[in-house]
Structures are given as C-alpha cells and as structure tokens.
Design an enzyme around this catalytic site. Structure first.
Site, PDB file in Angstrom:
ATOM      1  N   SER A   1       0.854  -1.187   0.000  1.00 34.25           N
ATOM      2  CA  SER A   1       0.000   0.000   0.000  1.00 34.25           C
ATOM      3  C   SER A   1       0.887   1.234   0.000  1.00 34.25           C
ATOM      4  CB  SER A   1      -0.881   0.007   1.246  1.00 34.25           C
ATOM      5  OG  SER A   1      -1.339   1.327   1.480  1.00 34.25           O
TER       6      SER A   1
ATOM      7  N   HIS B   1      -1.172  -1.262  -4.387  1.00 35.37           N
ATOM      8  CA  HIS B   1      -2.455  -0.961  -3.751  1.00 35.37           C
ATOM      9  C   HIS B   1      -2.516   0.541  -3.446  1.00 35.37           C
ATOM     10  CE1 HIS B   1      -5.933  -2.059  -1.145  1.00 35.37           C
ATOM     11  NE2 HIS B   1      -5.487  -1.119  -0.320  1.00 35.37           N
TER      12      HIS B   1
ATOM     13  N   ASP C   1      -4.758   3.647  -1.831  1.00 36.42           N
ATOM     14  CA  ASP C   1      -5.837   3.932  -0.883  1.00 36.42           C
ATOM     15  C   ASP C   1      -6.370   5.334  -1.088  1.00 36.42           C
ATOM     16  OD1 ASP C   1      -5.986   1.548   0.818  1.00 36.42           O
ATOM     17  OD2 ASP C   1      -3.896   2.028   1.280  1.00 36.42           O
TER      18      ASP C   1
ATOM     19  N   MET D   1      -8.980   8.148   0.015  1.00 38.83           N
ATOM     20  CA  MET D   1      -9.788   8.515   1.193  1.00 38.83           C
ATOM     21  C   MET D   1     -10.340   9.924   1.023  1.00 38.83           C
ATOM     22  SD  MET D   1      -7.384   7.101   4.241  1.00 38.83           S
ATOM     23  CE  MET D   1      -6.493   5.543   4.095  1.00 38.83           C
TER      24      MET D   1
ATOM     25  N   HIS E   1      -8.396   1.017  -3.939  1.00 37.59           N
ATOM     26  CA  HIS E   1      -9.294   0.817  -2.801  1.00 37.59           C
ATOM     27  C   HIS E   1      -9.950   2.159  -2.490  1.00 37.59           C
ATOM     28  CE1 HIS E   1      -9.407  -0.175   1.836  1.00 37.59           C
ATOM     29  NE2 HIS E   1     -10.609   0.040   1.333  1.00 37.59           N
TER      30      HIS E   1
ATOM     31  N   MET F   1     -12.210   4.543  -0.468  1.00 30.17           N
ATOM     32  CA  MET F   1     -12.847   4.794   0.834  1.00 30.17           C
ATOM     33  C   MET F   1     -13.531   6.150   0.740  1.00 30.17           C
ATOM     34  SD  MET F   1      -9.728   3.281   3.124  1.00 30.17           S
ATOM     35  CE  MET F   1      -8.600   3.300   1.730  1.00 30.17           C
TER      36      MET F   1
ATOM     37  N   MET G   1     -11.142  -6.025   5.502  1.00 28.59           N
ATOM     38  CA  MET G   1     -10.368  -5.086   6.316  1.00 28.59           C
ATOM     39  C   MET G   1     -10.057  -5.732   7.666  1.00 28.59           C
ATOM     40  SD  MET G   1      -9.929  -2.436   4.416  1.00 28.59           S
ATOM     41  CE  MET G   1      -8.970  -1.582   5.648  1.00 28.59           C
TER      42      MET G   1
ATOM     43  N   ASP H   1      -6.448  -6.556   4.209  1.00 33.05           N
ATOM     44  CA  ASP H   1      -5.832  -5.220   4.271  1.00 33.05           C
ATOM     45  C   ASP H   1      -5.832  -4.707   5.711  1.00 33.05           C
ATOM     46  OD1 ASP H   1      -4.982  -2.634   3.746  1.00 33.05           O
ATOM     47  OD2 ASP H   1      -6.697  -2.094   2.488  1.00 33.05           O
TER      48      ASP H   1
HETATM   49  C1  DX5 Z   1      -6.169   1.493   5.594  1.00 33.57           C
HETATM   50  C2  DX5 Z   1      -5.715   1.125   4.215  1.00 33.57           C
HETATM   51  C3  DX5 Z   1      -4.603   0.165   4.155  1.00 33.57           C
HETATM   52  C4  DX5 Z   1      -3.354   0.587   4.873  1.00 33.57           C
HETATM   53  C5  DX5 Z   1      -2.734  -0.654   5.428  1.00 33.57           C
HETATM   54  O1  DX5 Z   1      -7.354   2.215   5.510  1.00 33.57           O
HETATM   55  O2  DX5 Z   1      -6.786   0.565   3.491  1.00 33.57           O
HETATM   56  O3  DX5 Z   1      -4.331  -0.233   2.816  1.00 33.57           O
HETATM   57  O4  DX5 Z   1      -2.424   1.251   4.061  1.00 33.57           O
HETATM   58  O5  DX5 Z   1      -1.633  -0.284   6.166  1.00 33.57           O
HETATM   59  P1  DX5 Z   1      -0.872  -1.261   7.143  1.00 33.57           P
HETATM   60  O6  DX5 Z   1      -0.405  -2.437   6.347  1.00 33.57           O
HETATM   61  O7  DX5 Z   1       0.233  -0.402   7.626  1.00 33.57           O
HETATM   62  O8  DX5 Z   1      -1.835  -1.658   8.230  1.00 33.57           O
HETATM   63 ZN    ZN Z   2      -6.346  -0.324   1.468  1.00 33.30          ZN
END
Ligand code: DX5
Ligand code: ZN
Length: 224
Positions: A10, A35, A37, A39, A68, A70, A139, A174
């Site tokens: 990620s 990956h 993320d 947000m 991904h 969010m 998750m 994840d």
């Molecule tokens: C959290 C993200 C993850 C995050 C995971 O909302 O969806 O992808 O980057 O990070 P680690 O592996 O550090 O928990």
């Molecule tokens: Zn993620």
C-alpha cells in the site's frame, strides 16, 4: 505445492514526495500489485488522493493497479478512477445505497470489481452480490490509517467468505499484515495480502526486498 500469494504494498506508507520512485523500488523488491488507498475525509477520517494521482502513477505500475476507494458516495467517481487506469476498483459495502449497481458499473467499465468489508461488516453482506464480484477485500483494521494493529476476527471472516464464494473469487486482506499475522490469513483462504507499514519500513529498496521476502516466506509452506 504451496499456493502463490499476491503481495500488494500500500503506497499509503510510502514517501508521497517520491511516489514514482517508491513504486519502482517496491516492484524491484518483489511486489506483485500496487495498492492505492483513496480517502475522502468523510467516509473515513483521513484524506489522501484522487483520480489525477492515480493517473500519474499508472505509467509506473508494471502490473495490477489495485484501487481501494474509501469514499461515499462512490458512484459519481467510478468512471474517473476507471479512466485513470485502475485495474481493480474496490468499494465498501457502505459507500452507496446500491452496492449491486456500483459493482455492475465497475464491470461495465471493463474493470475488476471488488467489495470491501469493514471489521464490523458481516460477510452476509456479500451473499446477493457474490456472482458479480471478482475480489473481496477484508479489512483487518478500521479503514483510514496505515500502521494499525491487526484485528484477529478477520481470519474467521476470510474462512467464512472462502466457503461462500468458492475458489474463483480473490480474497485480499488489508490492515496490520505482517509475517506474524499473514500465515493464519493464508491458511484461512486469503490469496492477496496488502501491506503498508510492514513493507515500507526501512525506506529503501533493500529494506523493501527484505520486508516482502519475510512476508512471502512466512506463508511459503502453506499448501491449503
Ligand atoms: C487502511 C488502508 C490500508 C493501509 C494498510 O485504511 O486501506 O491499505 O495502508 O496499512 P498497514 O499495512 O500499515 O496496516
Ligand atoms: Zn487499502
């Protein structure tokens, strides 16, 4: 024979001022997917980036770009993330009023459709969409931040989802994935592991190689 496991670093935990170099480094170090993320500061209590950044990194990603989302509502933004070059687009069960429609829309754009389950979301939410899903993202932390502690109920959830969807849907996990937490997830049926902090710690390609290898080795003898 051991099962091939996909490792998807990620980029949330990478150095955002050097995104292209960081992507190159983790790929050299053995990453399978990248990956990303996204947000919105509304569905989750953090903000990251949107379609322009996904488009900017696309040429640097050699394989699968796993996006991904969010964000809520998610439907108005699906086309922009498809046009930006996402290969997989995953949406949370709670990110719109019509999950089935969102998944149909992603597939109609020629992309793989993923459903994301929060730690508090029951796997039964998948039941009536399982035929139009390419990937389920479980998750194992509450979404919003990297570097959080693994929530162990994710293991049971992966096992239940594998029993529900059969062998052809990818199950990705994840949050808090490390060489310590990965084996139980893979034994339960996970195919793909997202890892942020556990991959990007150390800050350079040699460290990333060591970190990715440690995760891969932790699951290398699992045959089920
Ligand atoms: C959290 C993200 C993850 C995050 C995971 O909302 O969806 O992808 O980057 O990070 P680690 O592996 O550090 O928990
Ligand atoms: Zn993620």
């Amino acid at each position: 024979m051991s099962r091939p496991i996909i490792i998807a670093p990620s980029i949330l935990s990478s150095d955002f001022s050097r995104l292209a170099d960081e992507i190159k480094a983790v790929q050299n170090a053995g990453a399978d997917w990248i990956h990303a993320d996204v947000m919105d500061g509304h569905y989750v209590p953090n903000l990251t980036f949107g379609p322009p950044v996904v488009k900017a990194i696309r040429p640097h990603v050699k394989g699968v770009l796993d996006v991904h989302l969010m964000i809520a509502p998610v439907d108005p933004y699906l086309q922009a993330f498809a046009d930006a070059g996402s290969d997989i687009i995953s949406v949370h069960v709670e990110s719109g009023p019509h999950l089935h429609r969102s998944l149909q829309a992603i597939r109609a754009m020629g992309k793989k459709a993923g459903v994301v389950l929060n730690p508090s979301t029951h796997e039964s939410a998948l039941y009536y969409v399982k035929d139009i899903v390419d990937l389920v993202l479980v998750m194992s932390v509450n979404p919003g931040f990297g570097g959080q502690a693994f929530i162990p109920q994710a293991v049971e959830k992966v096992r239940n989802i594998r029993a529900m969807v059969g062998p052809n849907v990818i199950i990705e996990v994840d949050g808090g994935v490390t060489p310590e937490t990965a084996p139980a997830l893979v034994r339960a049926g996970a195919d793909a592991l997202v890892a942020g902090a556990a991959v990007f710690k150390g800050g350079n390609e040699d460290a990333y190689r060591k970190n990715i290898t440690a995760i891969r080795q932790s699951v290398s003898t699992i045959t089920v």
